[in-house]
Design an enzyme around this catalytic site. Sequence first.
Site, PDB file in Angstrom:
ATOM      1  N   ASN A   1     -24.778  -3.482 -25.752  1.00  0.00           N
ATOM      2  CA  ASN A   1     -25.050  -2.865 -24.449  1.00  0.00           C
ATOM      3  C   ASN A   1     -26.462  -3.282 -24.042  1.00  0.00           C
ATOM      4  O   ASN A   1     -27.437  -2.768 -24.583  1.00  0.00           O
ATOM      5  CB  ASN A   1     -24.937  -1.334 -24.608  1.00  0.00           C
ATOM      6  CG  ASN A   1     -25.376  -0.588 -23.356  1.00  0.00           C
ATOM      7  OD1 ASN A   1     -25.564  -1.182 -22.290  1.00  0.00           O
ATOM      8  ND2 ASN A   1     -25.549   0.720 -23.488  1.00  0.00           N
TER       9      ASN A   1
ATOM     10  N   LYS B   1     -27.978  -2.726 -21.331  1.00  0.00           N
ATOM     11  CA  LYS B   1     -28.665  -1.768 -20.441  1.00  0.00           C
ATOM     12  C   LYS B   1     -29.329  -2.528 -19.285  1.00  0.00           C
ATOM     13  O   LYS B   1     -28.782  -3.521 -18.818  1.00  0.00           O
ATOM     14  CB  LYS B   1     -29.645  -0.901 -21.235  1.00  0.00           C
ATOM     15  CG  LYS B   1     -28.980  -0.272 -22.461  1.00  0.00           C
ATOM     16  CD  LYS B   1     -29.795   0.793 -23.129  1.00  0.00           C
ATOM     17  CE  LYS B   1     -29.011   1.369 -24.302  1.00  0.00           C
ATOM     18  NZ  LYS B   1     -29.666   2.494 -24.928  1.00  0.00           N
TER      19      LYS B   1
ATOM     20  N   HIS C   1     -22.137   6.967 -20.482  1.00  0.00           N
ATOM     21  CA  HIS C   1     -23.307   6.829 -21.373  1.00  0.00           C
ATOM     22  C   HIS C   1     -24.301   7.945 -21.058  1.00  0.00           C
ATOM     23  O   HIS C   1     -24.468   8.328 -19.901  1.00  0.00           O
ATOM     24  CB  HIS C   1     -23.949   5.448 -21.158  1.00  0.00           C
ATOM     25  CG  HIS C   1     -24.939   5.116 -22.229  1.00  0.00           C
ATOM     26  ND1 HIS C   1     -26.190   5.682 -22.279  1.00  0.00           N
ATOM     27  CD2 HIS C   1     -24.850   4.298 -23.303  1.00  0.00           C
ATOM     28  CE1 HIS C   1     -26.832   5.220 -23.342  1.00  0.00           C
ATOM     29  NE2 HIS C   1     -26.040   4.386 -23.995  1.00  0.00           N
TER      30      HIS C   1
ATOM     31  N   GLU D   1     -27.353   7.921 -20.831  1.00  0.00           N
ATOM     32  CA  GLU D   1     -28.402   7.524 -19.876  1.00  0.00           C
ATOM     33  C   GLU D   1     -27.909   7.653 -18.436  1.00  0.00           C
ATOM     34  O   GLU D   1     -28.702   7.856 -17.524  1.00  0.00           O
ATOM     35  CB  GLU D   1     -28.885   6.101 -20.198  1.00  0.00           C
ATOM     36  CG  GLU D   1     -29.757   6.107 -21.457  1.00  0.00           C
ATOM     37  CD  GLU D   1     -29.806   4.792 -22.205  1.00  0.00           C
ATOM     38  OE1 GLU D   1     -29.374   3.766 -21.657  1.00  0.00           O
ATOM     39  OE2 GLU D   1     -30.260   4.809 -23.364  1.00  0.00           O
TER      40      GLU D   1
ATOM     41  N   GLU E   1     -22.163   8.624 -29.613  1.00  0.00           N
ATOM     42  CA  GLU E   1     -23.586   8.294 -29.579  1.00  0.00           C
ATOM     43  C   GLU E   1     -24.423   9.572 -29.479  1.00  0.00           C
ATOM     44  O   GLU E   1     -24.650  10.086 -28.366  1.00  0.00           O
ATOM     45  CB  GLU E   1     -23.902   7.418 -28.357  1.00  0.00           C
ATOM     46  CG  GLU E   1     -23.171   6.103 -28.332  1.00  0.00           C
ATOM     47  CD  GLU E   1     -23.918   5.075 -27.474  1.00  0.00           C
ATOM     48  OE1 GLU E   1     -24.244   4.015 -28.018  1.00  0.00           O
ATOM     49  OE2 GLU E   1     -24.200   5.345 -26.304  1.00  0.00           O
TER      50      GLU E   1
ATOM     51  N   GLY F   1     -31.972   4.713 -29.258  1.00  0.00           N
ATOM     52  CA  GLY F   1     -33.291   4.116 -29.038  1.00  0.00           C
ATOM     53  C   GLY F   1     -34.407   4.761 -29.843  1.00  0.00           C
ATOM     54  O   GLY F   1     -35.581   4.481 -29.616  1.00  0.00           O
TER      55      GLY F   1
ATOM     56  N   SER G   1     -29.231   3.535 -32.561  1.00  0.00           N
ATOM     57  CA  SER G   1     -30.133   2.900 -33.526  1.00  0.00           C
ATOM     58  C   SER G   1     -29.406   2.139 -34.639  1.00  0.00           C
ATOM     59  O   SER G   1     -29.840   2.139 -35.793  1.00  0.00           O
ATOM     60  CB  SER G   1     -31.113   3.926 -34.113  1.00  0.00           C
ATOM     61  OG  SER G   1     -31.954   4.420 -33.082  1.00  0.00           O
TER      62      SER G   1
HETATM   63  P1  PGA Z   1     -29.686   1.747 -29.301  1.00  0.00           P
HETATM   64  O1  PGA Z   1     -28.751   2.110 -28.048  1.00  0.00           O
HETATM   65  O2  PGA Z   1     -28.891   0.859 -30.211  1.00  0.00           O
HETATM   66  O3  PGA Z   1     -30.876   1.039 -28.700  1.00  0.00           O
HETATM   67  O4  PGA Z   1     -30.039   3.041 -29.962  1.00  0.00           O
HETATM   68  C1  PGA Z   1     -27.384   2.359 -28.209  1.00  0.00           C
HETATM   69  C2  PGA Z   1     -26.770   2.716 -26.881  1.00  0.00           C
HETATM   70  O5  PGA Z   1     -27.398   3.420 -26.087  1.00  0.00           O
HETATM   71  O6  PGA Z   1     -25.638   2.290 -26.575  1.00  0.00           O
END
Ligand code: PGA
Length: 256
Positions: A10, A12, A93, A95, A165, A171, A211
Amino acid sequence: MASRPFIVGNWKMHGTRAMLSEARAIDRAAQRLMQVEIALAPPFTLIHPVRREAEQIGVGAQDCHPADGGAHTGDISASMVADAGAGFVILGHSERREGHGEKDKLIAEKAAAAFGAGLKVILCCGEPMEKREAGKAVDHVLRQLKASLPDTIEEVGERLTIAYEPIWAIGSGEAASIEDIVAMHTAIREFLVKTFGEEDGTAIRIIYGGSVNAENAAEIIAGDEVNGALVGGASLSAESFMNIVLAAQDVINNQS
Ligand code: PGA
């Protein structure tokens, strides 16, 4: 663990055309790693260029609007991302839930639109730290899932993937423990079998995100009911992403 792990990058809001070289390198490496299903979800602007250059990997979007078209300035419909070459879309997601106020009902509408446009869906769910600390993580995630799924999905199976998630793991550099991942995936699997029946409920993939990196990927992907990973930060370079894919491949090799 799945017989063929599904590893999705992803990107982003990262990536201009300069990043196409990373996508190309991932695609080239993917051609030698057929035991792992690999996909990238770049920003909208790179869906078509990545699709055009990549032969092996799947390409998807990170969102779509629930309507098929119309007066929605700045939005992009499911049929548009399909037309650009996407085969799937990531929906719900955290976010987007947090940054755009997206609620479960809207996500269910988006998912219905995506299936209607012939896309597969990766539906994200996950709890905030307060819910985990209160012992309510499973309740929270199952409630979220139930409300974010469309009422009917025909021939659901592999058209739907659930991405678990935990919000605090995204992150942060701190993935959930393997025990907590397996417990959550097992609860999600039970919910899916109850909702969609044995055959479809077991065919739906459940992947973990938050992560994931080259160091922790093997342990996570080998976990019961873990069918792959949704990778953010570590998917931005071909080298770090392919190290995760290689870890997934090792898991498959070690079990056979
Ligand atoms: P990350 O993000 O691997 O940077 O923790 C995962 C995600 O948000 O899909």
